[in-house]
Design a protein around this motif. Structure first.
Motif, PDB file in Angstrom:
ATOM      1  N   GLU A   1      -1.910   2.253  -6.278  1.00 57.17           N
ATOM      2  CA  GLU A   1      -0.982   2.950  -7.162  1.00 57.17           C
ATOM      3  C   GLU A   1      -1.627   4.211  -7.720  1.00 57.17           C
ATOM      4  OE1 GLU A   1       2.223   1.180  -7.713  1.00 57.17           O
ATOM      5  OE2 GLU A   1       1.198   0.520  -5.893  1.00 57.17           O
TER       6      GLU A   1
ATOM      7  N   SER B   1       4.141   8.947  -9.437  1.00 58.61           N
ATOM      8  CA  SER B   1       2.871   8.701  -8.773  1.00 58.61           C
ATOM      9  C   SER B   1       2.801   9.456  -7.441  1.00 58.61           C
ATOM     10  CB  SER B   1       2.718   7.193  -8.579  1.00 58.61           C
ATOM     11  OG  SER B   1       2.128   6.886  -7.366  1.00 58.61           O
ATOM     12  N   GLU B   2       3.944   9.549  -6.758  1.00 55.33           N
ATOM     13  CA  GLU B   2       3.957  10.257  -5.471  1.00 55.33           C
ATOM     14  C   GLU B   2       3.842  11.771  -5.674  1.00 55.33           C
ATOM     15  OE1 GLU B   2       3.472  10.030  -1.616  1.00 55.33           O
ATOM     16  OE2 GLU B   2       3.699   8.284  -2.915  1.00 55.33           O
TER      17      GLU B   2
ATOM     18  N   VAL C   1      -2.338  16.486  -5.773  1.00 55.97           N
ATOM     19  CA  VAL C   1      -3.764  16.409  -5.437  1.00 55.97           C
ATOM     20  C   VAL C   1      -4.000  16.811  -3.978  1.00 55.97           C
ATOM     21  CG1 VAL C   1      -5.774  14.906  -5.247  1.00 55.97           C
ATOM     22  CG2 VAL C   1      -4.190  14.623  -7.161  1.00 55.97           C
TER      23      VAL C   1
ATOM     24  N   THR D   1       0.231  12.407  -6.296  1.00 56.44           N
ATOM     25  CA  THR D   1      -0.493  12.363  -5.021  1.00 56.44           C
ATOM     26  C   THR D   1      -0.276  13.661  -4.255  1.00 56.44           C
ATOM     27  OG1 THR D   1      -0.089   9.980  -4.951  1.00 56.44           O
ATOM     28  CG2 THR D   1      -0.834  11.021  -2.915  1.00 56.44           C
TER      29      THR D   1
ATOM     30  N   ARG E   1      -5.124  10.113   2.349  1.00 56.64           N
ATOM     31  CA  ARG E   1      -4.275  10.926   3.215  1.00 56.64           C
ATOM     32  C   ARG E   1      -4.938  12.226   3.632  1.00 56.64           C
ATOM     33  NH1 ARG E   1       1.462  10.383   0.020  1.00 56.64           N
ATOM     34  NH2 ARG E   1       1.224   8.191  -0.552  1.00 56.64           N
TER      35      ARG E   1
ATOM     36  N   SER F   1       3.949  10.355   3.258  1.00 59.16           N
ATOM     37  CA  SER F   1       4.581   9.880   2.036  1.00 59.16           C
ATOM     38  C   SER F   1       5.753   8.943   2.343  1.00 59.16           C
ATOM     39  CB  SER F   1       5.056  11.103   1.257  1.00 59.16           C
ATOM     40  OG  SER F   1       5.815  10.726   0.173  1.00 59.16           O
TER      41      SER F   1
ATOM     42  N   PRO G   1      -2.887   7.765  -7.771  1.00 59.65           N
ATOM     43  CA  PRO G   1      -2.635   8.954  -6.962  1.00 59.65           C
ATOM     44  C   PRO G   1      -3.909   9.567  -6.379  1.00 59.65           C
ATOM     45  CG  PRO G   1      -1.379   9.066  -8.985  1.00 59.65           C
ATOM     46  CD  PRO G   1      -2.281   7.877  -9.110  1.00 59.65           C
ATOM     47  N   LEU G   2      -5.011   9.487  -7.115  1.00 58.47           N
ATOM     48  CA  LEU G   2      -6.254  10.070  -6.603  1.00 58.47           C
ATOM     49  C   LEU G   2      -6.730   9.336  -5.360  1.00 58.47           C
ATOM     50  CD1 LEU G   2      -8.601  11.028  -9.567  1.00 58.47           C
ATOM     51  CD2 LEU G   2      -7.728  12.476  -7.731  1.00 58.47           C
TER      52      LEU G   2
ATOM     53  N   VAL H   1      -0.880   2.790   5.976  1.00 56.28           N
ATOM     54  CA  VAL H   1       0.109   2.371   4.984  1.00 56.28           C
ATOM     55  C   VAL H   1      -0.253   1.056   4.323  1.00 56.28           C
ATOM     56  CG1 VAL H   1       2.068   3.572   5.974  1.00 56.28           C
ATOM     57  CG2 VAL H   1       1.529   1.283   6.774  1.00 56.28           C
TER      58      VAL H   1
ATOM     59  N   VAL I   1       4.442   5.487   3.601  1.00 55.21           N
ATOM     60  CA  VAL I   1       3.912   4.673   2.509  1.00 55.21           C
ATOM     61  C   VAL I   1       5.060   4.125   1.654  1.00 55.21           C
ATOM     62  CG1 VAL I   1       2.572   4.752   0.380  1.00 55.21           C
ATOM     63  CG2 VAL I   1       1.671   5.799   2.456  1.00 55.21           C
TER      64      VAL I   1
ATOM     65  N   VAL J   1      -1.256   7.826   8.512  1.00 53.98           N
ATOM     66  CA  VAL J   1      -1.772   7.368   7.221  1.00 53.98           C
ATOM     67  C   VAL J   1      -1.867   5.851   7.284  1.00 53.98           C
ATOM     68  CG1 VAL J   1       0.545   7.225   6.221  1.00 53.98           C
ATOM     69  CG2 VAL J   1      -1.431   7.430   4.713  1.00 53.98           C
TER      70      VAL J   1
ATOM     71  N   ALA K   1      -4.840   7.443  -3.421  1.00 50.13           N
ATOM     72  CA  ALA K   1      -3.857   7.647  -2.364  1.00 50.13           C
ATOM     73  C   ALA K   1      -4.117   8.984  -1.674  1.00 50.13           C
ATOM     74  CB  ALA K   1      -2.442   7.610  -2.949  1.00 50.13           C
ATOM     75  N   ALA K   2      -4.383  10.024  -2.481  1.00 52.93           N
ATOM     76  CA  ALA K   2      -4.637  11.351  -1.907  1.00 52.93           C
ATOM     77  C   ALA K   2      -5.878  11.326  -1.027  1.00 52.93           C
ATOM     78  CB  ALA K   2      -4.786  12.373  -3.021  1.00 52.93           C
TER      79      ALA K   2
END
Lengths: 455, 455
Positions: free
Chosen positions: A278, B360-361, B367, B364, A287, B336, A280-281, A273, B339, A271, A283-284
């Motif tokens: 911040e 938030s994690e 999703v 993520t 990943r 995860s 989540p969408l 890093v 990060v 990933v 971030a997803a």
């Protein structure tokens, strides 16, 4: 540092008030009194409207010092530059150290660059244009052209005179480089040398002729290694005929070391890093590509197990140890990968053959596999009162670990040989790949002993 | 750099010949002509007998410069120091920069240190003794006492005079620190300031009063961050009442950044990548503790699956997807984790609450889990023509990924809260832990839908 932080916050509050109340003189005085890094912190906290006031209150020159520090880290760079009047922005870019101005311009939409360059005087524009050409991650892309160079045939006094006159513009004055008439690098004098030596001594007698330099095309990792080895504050950059082209300074090298470390770390985790968001969408979405790719690779393992389903339905006990064997082999493979990547990054043992390194890793795998295999043999043998089953699990474990170690070291080394960065070899990729080989080994060994361990 | 390397090898060969043939003058001249780093490379390649000749040919002072560069990286440091005559070694240590001498002494058997100190003059011995007391990985343990300090009430000319007289001994002369009569830090002047300003100007008028400094007890990572932010070449270190105690220089900070990166990387891989040894037995012994610990943790997963063995024997198809679910959740957990560790290392968003970051994690995870789950639902549904099975696998996958994301971020954050280095949270540990939770989730969901997906 905490009390400093609080004091700074108050200072920022005051500056904001002065900005809003049009207290030009006070604002200028208090702002310029700050360290450039803190100026940047303040500026980056402002709204667009407030920033426009800043552009009215400060000269491009004054803002340039601050932008030298902000440079590429800030994702809003394009916004900043495009909201300024083009002539103001161009003037500010001219006043920055060339390497930093180039870093900024590299962040912009390519189409915007010529406009800024057109507003600059031709000397600055040409310097920037030249640096823009160097390939990313080479010494050329890191270097700046603001260095001090002199010829050898003069006294220390006159050298000091040159230095003083150029001190304000140079990015570092701590080394003065000595060149011949052809601009070839022939020596270096540190400012310490200049200060402690007799003023009447000749530069040629004092200078060090063993100048360590890097080539303009050298990889930034190699440049960083030279800084580490020799503890320099700056290094001269030359072309392949020793002509001095620029210098790389230690602050840029710290950024390089940080970037390389983050990219190694990202590689191992599968990933990026560094793109910390911040949301989540977002971030997803960063990943998922890796996860889905690995999911498909994992599907081949599932297909393989599916092939052995008859075996499992006869001896469901086999299912109990699948995750233990794949998991442990994956752990061993990750260790092997990390050691291999690290070894490739720091060592120069190019003299050690590919074969030797792989052999050494296979041996390590055999030893760890043997110890782990015997351990699990005993545990399973006692737990299930079935030492044949224990033998199957132990042998499979040992073979799976050895293969995982081989893969963990072979893949990054192969990548290095093929000219890729071995650090991109990701931990999750190795573990997912090792799941496949482990399952293959496990079920093959199990089917061989099938009739023996079923009671 | 390659031609340099060859040239250097020839040079080393020549030096060796001069050493063996007792050509004292030639050896001295050619050796001292080398950069100290290259001197170190040569010295480290010698046999014990050859090193004894070096001690006869060079003064402790001459050797000190080289040892400033060798310092702690070399595992043979104890051998080097103990093979010298104690008085020679002590004299050499006195001549080194104090921080480097302290680094060397820290590598020795604790019992040997007093002997060396007893041969030094009391001033040097006391300076070293003081620095030996600072806790590892703090500003105090990095700092050196060889800095230049002056009082404000003098002209630039006289400041320059002080600087020149101390230039030879100071580790950096690029900053001169200004203190009051109580030795409290009140300002700083760069050498650039000294050079470009009028000689008759007063130090008090030119100096910058906003001195950025670090406290002696500050963590080395925070010190490194200050260097990164402000691009300094050195930073002053003070006690909690602003008394100047020493300086930290940028070369030591580069080592800190490298060490921290290696330890983060090691943590993620579950192996200490820095102790690189070519011996497979040693390498295995470094890796086994983690592997065996994780094997026992993995045994709990095996025990859990064992608990569901009846389920598997009824529906052996379940075994097919164990490694896919555990593997994918493990990959997500590793992402995860990486990060979270990175975010904790670089950010100062202490204002963001623990809860917010975890939330938030989890989002993520939901999703990524949803996308991955739907993908595998479709694949399994089509492959096995069984969308209920697909639903079981997809739901289990989604839940397992969400839990793995939670664990991957929660564990390092908890460690940070408890005052441990979050980077020690290892990738293999997270994947092995996530195997356990994934299996638990998988078999529970499977048993709920058991009667529906078996045709």
């Amino acid at each position: 540092m905490d009390e400093n932080q609080e004091e700074l916050e108050q200072h920022f509050q005051q500056l904001r008030t002065e900005l809003h109340q049009n207290q030009l003189q006070d604002f200028r005085e208090h702002f310029l009194d700050l360290h450039v890094y803190d100026q940047g912190q303040f500026y980056q906290g402002l709204s667009a409207d407030e920033r426009h006031l800043v552009y009215a209150y400060l000269s491009p020159d004054e803002l340039a010092d601050m932008f030298d520090v902000i440079e590429e880290d800030d994702e809003h760079v394009e916004e900043y530059l495009t909201e300024m009047r083009p002539r103001y922005a161009a003037e500010m870019l001219s006043q920055m150290y060339t390497d930093n101005a180039v870093d900024l311009l590299n962040e912009l939409d390519k189409k915007l660059v010529p406009q800024f360059l057109s507003y600059m005087d031709s000397e600055h524009a040409n310097e920037i244009r030249e640096l823009l050409h160097y390939e990313d991650e080479t010494a050329g892309s890191l270097m700046t052209t603001e260095y001090v160079s002199i010829v050898a045939n003069q006294t220390m006094r006159s050298a000091m005179y040159v230095l003083k006159s150029e001190a304000e513009l140079a990015e570092t004055i701590y080394y003065t480089y000595v060149v011949n008439n052809d601009n070839q690098l022939v020596g270096v004098i540190s400012l310490r040398d200049l200060i402690i030596n007799d003023e009447d001594a000749m530069v040629a007698d004092v200078m060090s002729e063993r100048v360590i330099s890097v080539h303009v095309g050298d990889d930034q990792e190699d440049v960083a290694q030279t800084f580490r080895d020799y503890d320099f504050l700056a290094l001269p950059v030359t072309d392949y005929e020793d002509h001095l082209l620029g210098i790389v300074t230690v602050d840029d090298i710290i950024d390089v070391i940080d970037d390389e470390a983050a990219s190694d770390y990202s590689g191992l985790a599968g990933v990026n890093v560094d793109e910390i968001s911040e949301n989540p969408l977002k971030a997803a979405s960063r990943r998922l590509p890796w996860l889905i790719t690995l999911l498909f690779l994992g599907m081949t393992t599932a297909t393989l197990i599916n092939h052995y389903e008859a075996l499992v339905s006869k001896a469901s006990i086999l299912a109990v140890f699948i995750s233990l064997i794949t998991g442990t082999a994956g752990n061993a493979g990750t260790q092997s990968l990390a050691v291999a990547v690290r070894r490739l990054a720091i060592s120069d043992d190019e003299d050690k053959s590919f074969g030797q390194l792989i052999l050494s890793e296979i041996l390590t795998g055999l030893v760890t596999g043997l110890v782990t295999g015997v351990t699990i043999f005993v545990i399973v043998g006692i737990w299930k009162s079935n030492f044949i089953l224990g033998f199957v699990i132990g042998t499979a474990m040992m073979a799976a670990i050895t293969v995982a170690n081989l893969a963990g070291s072979f893949i990054p080394m192969l990548m290095e040989k093929l000219g890729f960065d071995p650090a991109v070899a990701s931990g999750p990729f190795i573990t997912t790949l090792s799941d496949l080989t482990s399952v293959l080994i496990y079920f093959n060994i199990a089917s061989m002993f099938m009739d023996r361990f079923i009671n």
